[in-house]
Design an enzyme around this catalytic site. Structure first.
Site, mmCIF file in Angstrom:
data_model
loop_
_atom_site.group_PDB
_atom_site.id
_atom_site.type_symbol
_atom_site.label_atom_id
_atom_site.label_comp_id
_atom_site.label_asym_id
_atom_site.label_seq_id
_atom_site.Cartn_x
_atom_site.Cartn_y
_atom_site.Cartn_z
ATOM 1 N N ASP A 17 0.700 -1.148 -0.310
ATOM 2 C CA ASP A 17 -0.288 -0.185 0.075
ATOM 3 C C ASP A 17 0.889 1.174 -0.236
ATOM 4 O OD1 ASP A 17 -2.657 1.293 0.141
ATOM 5 O OD2 ASP A 17 -1.501 1.649 2.119
ATOM 6 N N GLU A 18 0.760 1.835 -0.851
ATOM 7 C CA GLU A 18 1.876 3.405 -1.648
ATOM 8 C C GLU A 18 2.463 2.473 -1.992
ATOM 9 O OE1 GLU A 18 0.732 5.382 -1.489
ATOM 10 O OE2 GLU A 18 -0.455 5.875 0.220
#
Length: 263
Positions: free
Chosen positions: A212-213
């Site tokens: 995530d990211e």
């Protein structure tokens, strides 16, 4: 108990008056039952996501459905989108399915019929704790002298029956946690961060890795190696805030990739 069941069946507009007519002992019993009901409701977010009807019906989220379905054909996927469109919810929902085996009937993507080994990772230890951990597991709560997760995240609380192992040096950050799988046994979820460097992603085989990211290119390469022998999945969900990096470019079609066009 009969009185409590009757009260819980009443419309909310009638509950206050009905409770006021109870004896003190019955009011206390009702309060305990209501608190338990709220606790259990808070641990069932998974079952409320992507419904077939209503304001949040899954038909309104075609890009999420496309992302899920792509898992049937591709080991590597990227949900590249703007901020605040539900990328993290999508990634969290899918990895929860793989950890628990609670695939909905409509699920279009990859399925595992056994407990899985999974990683989730964010930019820093703190963002992993405050975003990914909170989204999947809920909040930290004490049980006697021990710390547990309260199960109010996407992973149903009923599937979190074992105490997590905590990461040293970072307050309230889970290192690994066992998640009950419907087939029997337990899946394992490990939480990591890019801040730990590529070396922390070495070593063990994994079935699913959710990033995530945007991650550094060397971390992404290491994640591909970790899932190679298991034919596992690597999912990325992020907004390209750093521009056309190498990680971004490899997910763009040739006509949008300046390097490919030049070649």
């Amino acid at each position: 108990m009969e009185t409590i069941n009757h009260l819980q069946s009443l419309p909310s507009s009638q509950v206050a008056a009905a409770v006021g007519a109870l004896s003190r002992a019955d009011r206390e019993r009702f309060l305990i039952a209501a608190q338990e009901r709220l606790r259990r409701h808070g641990q069932r977010e998974f079952y409320r996501l992507f419904p077939s009807k209503g304001a949040y019906r899954r038909q309104l989220y075609p890009r999420h459905m496309e992302f899920f379905a792509a898992g049937s054909d591709y080991r590597e996927r990227c949900f590249l989108a703007a901020n605040r469109v539900g990328k993290t919810v999508g990634g969290g929902y899918e990895i929860s399915c793989h950890l628990t085996g609670l695939y909905p009937k409509w699920w279009p993507g990859r399925r595992f019929d056994r407990p899985t080994k999974c990683w989730s990772a964010g930019k820093t230890n703190e963002t992993t704790r405050d975003i990914i951990q909170a989204k999947l597991l809920g909040s930290v709560q004490p049980r006697g002298s021990e710390k547990w997760m309260d199960g109010t995240g996407i992973i149903p609380g009923e599937m979190l029956t074992k105490r997590p192992a905590w990461k040293s040096g970072v307050a309230d950050l889970v290192d690994t946690i066992k998640v009950k799988h419907v087939s029997g046994g337990y899946s394992t979820l490990g939480l990591k961060s890019y801040q730990q460097g590529r070396g922390s992603f070495e070593g063990t085989e994994q079935d699913v890795i959710w990033l995530d990211e945007e991650c550094p290119e060397d971390v992404y390469g290491e994640c591909l190696i970790r899932t190679a022998t298991t034919d596992g999945l690597v999912m990325l969900t992020f907004t390209p805030l750093m521009g056309l990096t190498q990680v971004v470019l490899q997910f763009l079609p040739d006509e949008m990739n300046p390097g490919a066009a030049a070649a």
